[in-house]
Design an enzyme around this catalytic site. Structure first.
Site, short mmCIF file in Angstrom:
data_model
loop_
_atom_site.label_atom_id
_atom_site.label_comp_id
_atom_site.label_asym_id
_atom_site.label_seq_id
_atom_site.Cartn_x
_atom_site.Cartn_y
_atom_site.Cartn_z
N ASP A 32 1.07 -1.34 0.00
CA ASP A 32 0.15 -0.05 -0.41
C ASP A 32 0.95 1.35 -0.17
OD1 ASP A 32 -2.56 1.89 0.76
OD2 ASP A 32 -1.54 1.95 1.93
N SER A 33 -0.07 2.46 -0.21
CA SER A 33 1.47 3.73 0.16
C SER A 33 1.59 3.55 1.10
CB SER A 33 0.09 4.95 -0.77
OG SER A 33 -1.02 4.60 0.15
N TYR A 75 -0.65 8.75 -2.75
CA TYR A 75 -0.49 8.81 -4.51
C TYR A 75 -1.94 9.15 -4.21
CZ TYR A 75 3.26 4.28 -4.11
OH TYR A 75 4.14 3.59 -4.01
N GLY A 76 -3.27 9.06 -3.96
CA GLY A 76 -4.66 9.67 -4.37
C GLY A 76 -4.34 11.14 -5.34
N CYS A 97 -4.28 -1.18 -2.58
CA CYS A 97 -4.75 -0.34 -2.31
C CYS A 97 -5.60 -0.07 -4.48
CB CYS A 97 -2.72 0.95 -2.52
SG CYS A 97 -3.41 2.76 -3.15
N ASN A 98 -6.25 0.97 -3.69
CA ASN A 98 -7.05 1.13 -4.91
C ASN A 98 -6.49 1.82 -5.78
OD1 ASN A 98 -9.93 0.33 -4.38
ND2 ASN A 98 -9.22 0.56 -2.40
N THR A 99 -6.10 3.10 -5.06
CA THR A 99 -4.87 3.95 -6.57
C THR A 99 -4.04 3.42 -7.38
OG1 THR A 99 -5.79 5.81 -4.12
CG2 THR A 99 -3.82 6.21 -6.12
N GLU A 139 -2.85 9.20 7.79
CA GLU A 139 -1.25 9.81 7.17
C GLU A 139 -0.34 10.29 8.38
OE1 GLU A 139 1.08 7.19 5.31
OE2 GLU A 139 -0.59 6.48 5.36
N CYS A 195 -11.91 3.09 -0.76
CA CYS A 195 -9.75 3.18 -0.48
C CYS A 195 -9.71 2.57 1.12
CB CYS A 195 -10.03 4.79 -0.21
SG CYS A 195 -8.39 5.10 0.66
N THR A 196 -8.11 2.27 1.39
CA THR A 196 -7.96 0.96 1.68
C THR A 196 -7.59 1.68 3.39
OG1 THR A 196 -5.34 0.70 1.29
CG2 THR A 196 -7.46 -0.88 0.86
N HIS A 197 -7.16 3.47 3.45
CA HIS A 197 -6.91 3.85 4.45
C HIS A 197 -8.72 4.52 5.07
CE1 HIS A 197 -3.60 3.90 2.85
NE2 HIS A 197 -2.84 5.27 3.77
N1 DGL Z 1 -4.21 3.08 0.32
C1 DGL Z 1 -4.94 3.24 -1.07
C2 DGL Z 1 -6.06 3.49 -2.02
O1 DGL Z 1 -6.94 2.43 -1.19
C3 DGL Z 1 -4.76 5.38 -0.92
C4 DGL Z 1 -3.89 5.87 -1.05
C5 DGL Z 1 -3.48 6.85 -1.28
O2 DGL Z 1 -3.83 8.08 -1.77
O3 DGL Z 1 -1.86 7.07 -1.11
O4 DGL Z 1 -6.58 4.57 -2.77
#
Ligand code: DGL
Length: 274
Positions: free
Chosen positions: A9-10, A41-42, A72-74, A157, A191-193
């Protein structure tokens, strides 16, 4: 031989998926990598997310992972297809990279009775249209409405996800999403966050609206994948505790990561240079 499943993940978000995977499939060895030094990353361009993700995947391959899950979806939206179709054959034939958008889209329509689903995600994931395309493919009768929440990942974060300040941004985006269609009865945290903001998000939703996190969905899908792909499954090693890496400072990572995992985490620094 050490051949763990790689979870990428990011930053911290992938831990919400890893936790479910580890509960479901505790027998395997795991290597987690959070690219905290370059998160989020988003809000980054397609090309940047692709380059960062590929660099991390290559590093995980060098560490011995036969299989990497982009938790990570992004990264799944912006890098997975190119890595699978252009890079994998060249850099690591026989190894696999899987994402988390397809397995989620395969089941999300089953949760909705009204056939109207709301998707909360990063700007990158929403712009990619990946959920609209994949859900339309699996559930042609389901309508999808989306809302990008660019500040939610930085809040997580920065460890601010439980602060009163986070309430404002959560309320704003949940309201925007619900305003798209009164029939939304299922909201996907794409988004996994975002599961780290779950209590705050729930507090903004009408009681009858279901809130869906991806962890259990991805864990079930991975169990099914390994049952169907014995050529990958038999390469995986077992019996060691999970190992955690971050591209940023391990001292900063361990506290939040331990809370998110519900168990003590002692990470190592990942230097991505080959
Ligand atoms: N956890 C990432 C996701 O699922 C977040 C990405 C990010 O913005 O860093 O998209």
């Amino acid at each position: 031989m050490y051949a763990p499943i790689g979870i990428f993940d990011s930053g911290y978000g992938g831990l919400t998926v890893f936790r479910s995977i580890y509960e479901r499939l505790p027998q395997y060895d795991y290597l987690y990598l959070g690219d905290n030094a370059r998160a989020p990353y988003g809000t980054r361009s397609f090309q940047t997310v692709y380059e960062y993700t590929l660099q991390c995947v290559e590093w995980m391959f060098r560490k011995g992972c036969p299989l990497v899950i982009l938790a990570c979806n992004t990264a799944s939206a912006r890098a997975l297809r190119t890595i699978q179709q252009q890079d994998l054959e060249r850099i690591a034939p026989g190894k696999r990279v899987l994402g988390i958008i397809r397995p989620t889209a395969e089941v999300i329509g089953k949760y909705s009775e009204s056939g109207v689903v709301g998707v909360l995600a990063t700007k990158g994931t929403i712009q990619s249209q990946s959920y609209n395309v994949e859900i339309a493919h699996q559930f042609p009768d389901v309508s999808v409405y989306s809302e990008a929440c660019p500040l939610w990942v930085p809040l997580v974060e920065a460890g601010e996800h439980e602060s009163a300040g986070a309430d404002y941004f959560v309320r704003q985006h949940v309201r925007n999403l619900l305003a798209h269609h009164s029939g939304i009865d299922t909201v996907l945290l794409a988004c996994t966050h975002y599961p780290l903001l779950e209590a705050k998000i729930k507090a903004q939703l009408p009681e009858q609206v279901r809130l869906i996190s991806q962890g259990p969905i991805v864990a079930a899908s991975l169990a099914d994948y390994l049952a169907r792909h014995s050529e990958i499954e038999r390469q995986l090693s077992q019996g060691r505790p999970p190992v955690f890496y971050t591209t940023d400072s391990p001292e900063a990572f361990d506290g939040p990561a331990s809370r998110f995992m519900g168990a003590p985490v002692q990470s190592l620094h990942a230097d991505l240079t080959p």
